[in-house]
Scaffold this motif. Structure first.
Motif, mmCIF file in Angstrom:
data_model
loop_
_atom_site.group_PDB
_atom_site.id
_atom_site.type_symbol
_atom_site.label_atom_id
_atom_site.label_comp_id
_atom_site.label_asym_id
_atom_site.label_seq_id
_atom_site.Cartn_x
_atom_site.Cartn_y
_atom_site.Cartn_z
ATOM 1 N N TRP A 282 0.840 -1.216 0.000
ATOM 2 C CA TRP A 282 0.000 0.000 0.000
ATOM 3 C C TRP A 282 0.867 1.253 0.000
ATOM 4 C CZ3 TRP A 282 -4.587 -0.675 -1.622
ATOM 5 C CH2 TRP A 282 -5.361 -1.782 -1.246
ATOM 6 N N HIS A 283 1.957 1.213 0.757
ATOM 7 C CA HIS A 283 2.882 2.346 0.805
ATOM 8 C C HIS A 283 3.440 2.641 -0.593
ATOM 9 C CE1 HIS A 283 6.359 4.800 1.935
ATOM 10 N NE2 HIS A 283 7.157 3.897 1.418
ATOM 11 N N PRO A 435 1.937 11.782 3.974
ATOM 12 C CA PRO A 435 3.270 11.961 3.377
ATOM 13 C C PRO A 435 4.448 11.717 4.324
ATOM 14 C CG PRO A 435 2.270 14.095 3.857
ATOM 15 C CD PRO A 435 1.215 13.062 4.138
ATOM 16 N N GLU A 436 4.198 11.485 5.614
ATOM 17 C CA GLU A 436 5.322 11.294 6.538
ATOM 18 C C GLU A 436 6.188 10.109 6.102
ATOM 19 O OE1 GLU A 436 2.284 11.796 7.493
ATOM 20 O OE2 GLU A 436 2.316 13.611 8.732
ATOM 21 N N GLU A 437 7.495 10.261 6.247
ATOM 22 C CA GLU A 437 8.420 9.200 5.866
ATOM 23 C C GLU A 437 8.251 7.993 6.784
ATOM 24 O OE1 GLU A 437 13.199 8.480 5.029
ATOM 25 O OE2 GLU A 437 12.508 10.292 6.079
ATOM 26 N N ILE A 438 8.275 6.811 6.200
ATOM 27 C CA ILE A 438 8.182 5.566 6.946
ATOM 28 C C ILE A 438 9.485 4.804 6.745
ATOM 29 C CG2 ILE A 438 6.912 3.405 7.253
ATOM 30 C CD1 ILE A 438 4.512 4.822 5.925
ATOM 31 N N ARG A 439 10.107 4.416 7.824
ATOM 32 C CA ARG A 439 11.372 3.694 7.752
ATOM 33 C C ARG A 439 11.170 2.227 8.146
ATOM 34 N NH1 ARG A 439 15.814 6.964 7.337
ATOM 35 N NH2 ARG A 439 15.479 9.196 7.663
ATOM 36 N N PRO A 440 11.889 1.320 7.508
ATOM 37 C CA PRO A 440 11.789 -0.094 7.889
ATOM 38 C C PRO A 440 12.614 -0.383 9.139
ATOM 39 C CG PRO A 440 13.307 0.151 6.055
ATOM 40 C CD PRO A 440 12.738 1.522 6.314
ATOM 41 N N ARG A 450 6.425 3.137 12.434
ATOM 42 C CA ARG A 450 5.358 3.931 13.046
ATOM 43 C C ARG A 450 4.017 3.494 12.491
ATOM 44 N NH1 ARG A 450 6.890 9.751 11.261
ATOM 45 N NH2 ARG A 450 8.960 8.873 11.552
ATOM 46 N N GLU A 451 2.950 4.101 13.012
ATOM 47 C CA GLU A 451 1.642 3.843 12.434
ATOM 48 C C GLU A 451 1.618 4.370 11.001
ATOM 49 O OE1 GLU A 451 -0.385 7.858 14.390
ATOM 50 O OE2 GLU A 451 -1.076 5.867 14.995
#
Length: 460
Positions: A282-283, A435-440, A450-451
């Motif tokens: 989804w990301h 739009p917040e960055e998501i890190r693995p 994060r959520e």
């Protein structure tokens, strides 16, 4: 043959590869502090040094390999010239001595007993449950609704796992086991990449105490469901019933402890890995409108106004490609390792017994030698047409499920589940992620840090 790189020796293998020195470590801990700080970045830096890089995981010798050919050698030689390593007390506390952990004759026996429950014929029987659970979620979503994608996918795959593995359908089962699994996998990641990796099993730590408490919850739930099955009809179509009925060549059944270990292993394979894959899918789709549109067009063309079933899996080729490309960029299992035994070789070179050999899906999957624009999300690279990029991708350049004799038994289950769930939900909706960055975060599986918040949009 040996040459010199600065003041460090560089050894050339019989196959023409070079063993180059890794980053300088510290006494006793070796490269563990740098590895623990960011394992994914660490392996990428190792890959940039070469295909064979020597380093130290604590005081012991280690070798990082990045070339698909030698990765294939390692994976196919596990159980012969390489040993499955002990992954630590935290890992063993959760998985016991299940098929992922067992070795030698014990592993061969357990594999023969577990494998029939996840063969293609059996996966077909689970496909309806997978689709039905996804349809129930889709029926609850509405246009403009705000959702936490991570929580939604976790709840969905928990429900699928509970139904297909245990044959039960109560919120208490899914919630209790799911919450405990979240704690356990987080603590395994922390232990594996920290100082806990070097501590003896008997040393108590807060993390080890937390994983013991979480495992006690899991054990209680599994014992309760197993007892319910033993008192009822063992011919039911769930995985647990098949495990209870399985017999080895001597006619012996799996013991209660073995049932517990294999059930937990299957749960992780059916829930944790698929949940993570769907979140990353989804990301990636949210940030790639063109790919999202191509996916929607395939779902309209193949499914029209109906829901997908198992027979649609083979026809949903682009949906499969989306899942494969997601697993390339965000492999749920991000490293594999083996310990050299007497007679072990890689690339024509003898590997000293006791050397721990590491490979990383994260690093190899993002290698520009094997993938054009390796950091870009391009599902079309998996097109099977003649001349397509997939034709030129070496075996073991993509290995999210491992390979060789110890390839993940749940590979087919996980792929069918991810494709059917994505097809059900993406046929009706787009998810616009914030739009917040998501890190693995590399724990037991590769999880978002994060959520993952999104707005549900009904497709026109």
């Amino acid at each position: 043959m040996t040459t010199q790189a600065g003041s460090a020796a560089v050894e050339e293998t019989a196959g023409g590869h070079q063993i180059v020195p890794g980053p300088r470590g510290v006494p006793l801990l070796g490269n563990l502090p740098e590895f623990g700080k960011d394992p994914l970045a660490f392996f990428e830096r190792m890959r940039e040094r070469g295909d064979f890089v020597s380093w130290r995981f604590g005081p012991g010798p280690a070798l990082f390999i990045a070339h698909p050919d030698t990765i294939g050698e390692l994976l196919t030689e596990i159980e012969r010239t390489f040993d499955q390593p002990d992954l630590g007390i935290a890992f063993r506390t959760l998985l016991g001595n299940g098929v992922v952990v067992a070795k030698g004759a014990d592993w061969r026996r357990k594999r023969s007993l577990v494998q029939p429950s996840v063969r293609p014929k059996q996966v077909r029987s689970y496909a309806t449950t997978m689709a039905d659970c996804a349809i129930a979620l889709a029926d609850r979503w509405t246009d403009g609704q705000r959702v936490d994608v991570k929580k939604e996918m976790a709840a969905l795959t928990q429900l699928i796992a509970v139904r297909t593995i245990f044959g039960v359908d109560t919120a208490a089962d899914a919630e209790a086991i799911g919450s405990a699994m979240d704690i356990a996998q987080k603590e395994i990641g922390a232990e594996f990449s920290g100082i806990g990796a070097l501590l003896p099993d008997w040393v108590p730590t807060p993390g080890r105490a937390r994983i013991k408490r979480a495992t006690a919850v899991i054990d209680a739930e599994v014992s309760r469901v197993v007892a319910r099955h033993r008192d009822g009809d063992t011919e039911r179509p769930d995985l647990l019933s098949r495990l209870l009925a399985a017999q080895d060549e001597t006619g012996a059944h799996l013991s209660d402890q073995e049932i517990r270990d294999e059930t937990v292993t299957l749960y992780i394979g059916g829930h944790e890995t698929t949940s993570s894959t769907l979140v990353w899918a989804w990301h990636l789709l949210s940030h790639n409108p063109r790919a999202r549109q191509v996916l929607a067009e395939e779902l309209d063309r193949v499914l029209g106004d109906r829901e997908p079933g198992f027979d649609d899996y083979a026809r949903l080729t682009y949906t499969q490609a989306v899942v494969k490309e997601t697993l390339r960029l965000y492999p749920t299992i991000w490293l594999l390792t083996g310990i050299a035994k007497e007679g072990a070789t890689l690339g024509g070179m003898v590997i000293p017994p006791g050397t721990r050999v590491w490979s990383s899906q994260w690093a190899t999957h993002r290698d520009g030698r094997w993938f054009t624009d390796p950091d870009e999300f391009r599902p079309e690279r998996w097109d099977t047409a003649e001349g397509a990029e997939a034709e030129h991708i070496p075996e073991y350049a993509w290995f999210p499920f491992g390979g060789g004799p110890r390839v993940c038994l749940g590979t087919r289950f996980a792929m069918v589940e991810a494709v059917l769930v994505l097809a059900v939900l993406a046929r009706r909706f787009h998810l616009d992620l914030d739009p917040e960055e998501i890190r693995p975060v590399p724990s037991l599986t590769l999880q978002p840090d994060r959520e993952v918040l999104a707005t549900v949009r009904t497709r026109d």
